[in-house]
Enzyme design. Structure first.
Site, mmCIF file in Angstrom:
data_model
loop_
_atom_site.group_PDB
_atom_site.id
_atom_site.type_symbol
_atom_site.label_atom_id
_atom_site.label_comp_id
_atom_site.label_asym_id
_atom_site.label_seq_id
_atom_site.Cartn_x
_atom_site.Cartn_y
_atom_site.Cartn_z
ATOM 1 N N ASP A 89 0.827 -1.211 0.000
ATOM 2 C CA ASP A 89 0.000 0.000 0.000
ATOM 3 C C ASP A 89 0.861 1.262 0.000
ATOM 4 O OD1 ASP A 89 -2.360 1.409 -0.011
ATOM 5 O OD2 ASP A 89 -2.639 1.317 2.163
ATOM 6 N N GLY A 90 0.327 2.321 -0.572
ATOM 7 C CA GLY A 90 0.986 3.621 -0.515
ATOM 8 C C GLY A 90 1.515 4.127 -1.849
ATOM 9 N N ASN A 124 -11.215 -2.381 -4.967
ATOM 10 C CA ASN A 124 -10.463 -1.393 -5.762
ATOM 11 C C ASN A 124 -11.172 -0.978 -7.055
ATOM 12 O OD1 ASN A 124 -7.223 -2.681 -4.731
ATOM 13 N ND2 ASN A 124 -8.301 -0.889 -3.978
ATOM 14 N N ARG A 170 1.963 -4.857 6.183
ATOM 15 C CA ARG A 170 1.279 -3.805 5.422
ATOM 16 C C ARG A 170 2.142 -2.555 5.447
ATOM 17 N NH1 ARG A 170 -4.846 -2.178 4.631
ATOM 18 N NH2 ARG A 170 -4.543 -0.430 3.223
ATOM 19 N N ARG A 173 -4.738 -1.637 9.067
ATOM 20 C CA ARG A 173 -5.943 -2.451 8.797
ATOM 21 C C ARG A 173 -5.582 -3.487 7.754
ATOM 22 N NH1 ARG A 173 -7.511 2.839 7.026
ATOM 23 N NH2 ARG A 173 -7.060 3.110 4.814
HETATM 24 C C1 IPE Z 1 -5.435 -2.664 -0.016
HETATM 25 O O1 IPE Z 1 -5.113 -1.331 -0.174
HETATM 26 C C2 IPE Z 1 -5.451 -3.379 -1.329
HETATM 27 C C3 IPE Z 1 -4.161 -3.523 -2.006
HETATM 28 C C4 IPE Z 1 -2.990 -3.181 -1.511
HETATM 29 C C5 IPE Z 1 -4.218 -4.118 -3.310
HETATM 30 P P1 IPE Z 1 -6.242 -0.194 -0.311
HETATM 31 O O2 IPE Z 1 -5.509 1.080 -0.494
HETATM 32 O O3 IPE Z 1 -7.211 -0.587 -1.350
HETATM 33 O O4 IPE Z 1 -6.961 -0.269 1.107
HETATM 34 P P2 IPE Z 1 -7.810 0.842 1.896
HETATM 35 O O5 IPE Z 1 -8.832 1.381 0.947
HETATM 36 O O6 IPE Z 1 -6.853 1.894 2.342
HETATM 37 O O7 IPE Z 1 -8.394 0.107 3.057
HETATM 38 C C1 IPE Z 2 -1.706 0.210 -3.317
HETATM 39 O O1 IPE Z 2 -1.448 1.582 -3.337
HETATM 40 C C2 IPE Z 2 -1.963 -0.360 -4.681
HETATM 41 C C3 IPE Z 2 -3.367 -0.747 -4.920
HETATM 42 C C4 IPE Z 2 -4.320 -0.729 -4.029
HETATM 43 C C5 IPE Z 2 -3.712 -1.184 -6.260
HETATM 44 P P1 IPE Z 2 -2.625 2.643 -3.317
HETATM 45 O O2 IPE Z 2 -3.034 2.931 -4.710
HETATM 46 O O3 IPE Z 2 -3.724 2.196 -2.425
HETATM 47 O O4 IPE Z 2 -1.876 3.897 -2.700
HETATM 48 P P2 IPE Z 2 -2.470 4.929 -1.636
HETATM 49 O O5 IPE Z 2 -2.948 4.119 -0.463
HETATM 50 O O6 IPE Z 2 -3.578 5.670 -2.293
HETATM 51 O O7 IPE Z 2 -1.311 5.785 -1.280
HETATM 52 MG MG MG Z 3 -4.081 2.434 -0.466
#
Ligand code: IPE
Ligand code: IPE
Ligand code: MG
Length: 247
Positions: A25-26, A73, A193, A199
């Site tokens: 994530d991020g 997503n 994570r 979470r």
């Molecule tokens: C979790 O990240 C899903 C993946 C890393 C693919 P999200 O960015 O979708 O999760 P939330 O929305 O912050 O809970």
């Molecule tokens: C995780 O990074 C990748 C996917 C969920 C596909 P994010 O796209 O959720 O990145 P942030 O959380 O918005 O920074």
């Molecule tokens: Mg995210």
């Protein structure tokens, strides 16, 4: 083609996790910090996936599972979803030979029904190409949601019961996971994570009942093999009691 052979892991890491699952994530925030579009972050994230796959066998990791796209997503903009799907197609097409040469066995978990046929075709081919590989087991969670997986498993289980092949009284903690997408995988020992969120966002709900969790602030495109190693060493110091009283 000659393949990278199986290797002995660093002996100091013998208490390390056999199965590491990562919520990557991020990416979006990493791109935003640089004034770039979110997809720029997703592209940068792919490089970290490569690095982590390479590092895993040295750390004694036999199974590496990465969360690439959740069933939630799809709520993102159409442009981001399309960009991610195109990135997955390109990643698989470009990396297939390298993953095979590195002796990586690739599997996918998640519901393929909603994914486009071209992507599903590439996923099937990569699973087939790497099916005899032994160095590390890479599982990519794509259109994966823990609740969706349990619901789909329950549907198939109910079909078995309705057909008379399974008795309701035989449904237990051993039976249900045989219907999950992960049925051939051991449960994760360590779930990481990145990005500071504490979470699990619907990842491996059933399988992580006794996993150790690490929530780190690093944004996924900044995550490194060194950080993975540090977390594996920390894991080795944990006292996993599984509900029992320590001796
Ligand atoms: C979790 O990240 C899903 C993946 C890393 C693919 P999200 O960015 O979708 O999760 P939330 O929305 O912050 O809970
Ligand atoms: C995780 O990074 C990748 C996917 C969920 C596909 P994010 O796209 O959720 O990145 P942030 O959380 O918005 O920074
Ligand atoms: Mg995210």
């Amino acid at each position: 083609m000659s393949k990278t052979s199986d290797i002995a892991p660093d002996p100091e890491l013998c208490n390390g996790p056999a199965h590491v699952a990562i919520i990557m994530d991020g990416n979006g925030r990493w791109a935003k910090l640089r004034g770039r579009p979110r997809l720029f972050g997703h592209h940068a994230g792919v490089k970290r996936v490569r690095e982590v796959i390479k590092a895993a066998p040295h750390l004694g990791i036999e199974y590496l599972t990465v969360f690439a796209f959740s069933t939630e997503n799809w709520k993102r903009t159409q442009a981001e979803v399309a960009g991610l799907m195109s990135l997955f197609r390109r990643y698989i097409a470009h990396e297939a030979r390298a993953l095979d040469a590195e002796n990586v066995r690739v599997r996918f978990i998640g519901d393929r029904v909603k994914l486009d046929a071209k992507l599903v075709g590439l996923m099937d081919e990569l699973e087939e190409l790497t099916r005899d590989n032994t160095r590390v087991n890479l599982t990519i969670a794509l259109n994966y949601g823990g609740r969706d997986e349990v619901a789909r498993a329950t549907q198939r289980l109910a079909e078995e019961v309705a057909a008379g092949r399974l008795k309701p009284e035989d449904v237990d903690e051993e039976t249900l996971p045989r219907f999950l997408d992960t049925h051939v995988l051991p449960d994760p020992d360590l779930v990481i994570r990145t990005s500071g969120e504490a979470r699990i966002s619907n990842f491996l709900l059933w399988q992580s009942a006794y996993a150790e969790y690490e929530f780190v602030d690093t944004l996924w495109p900044d995550f490194s093999a060194q950080e993975l190693e540090d977390l594996c060493r920390k894991f080795g110091t944990r006292d996993r009691r599984f509900g029992a009283v320590p001796k």
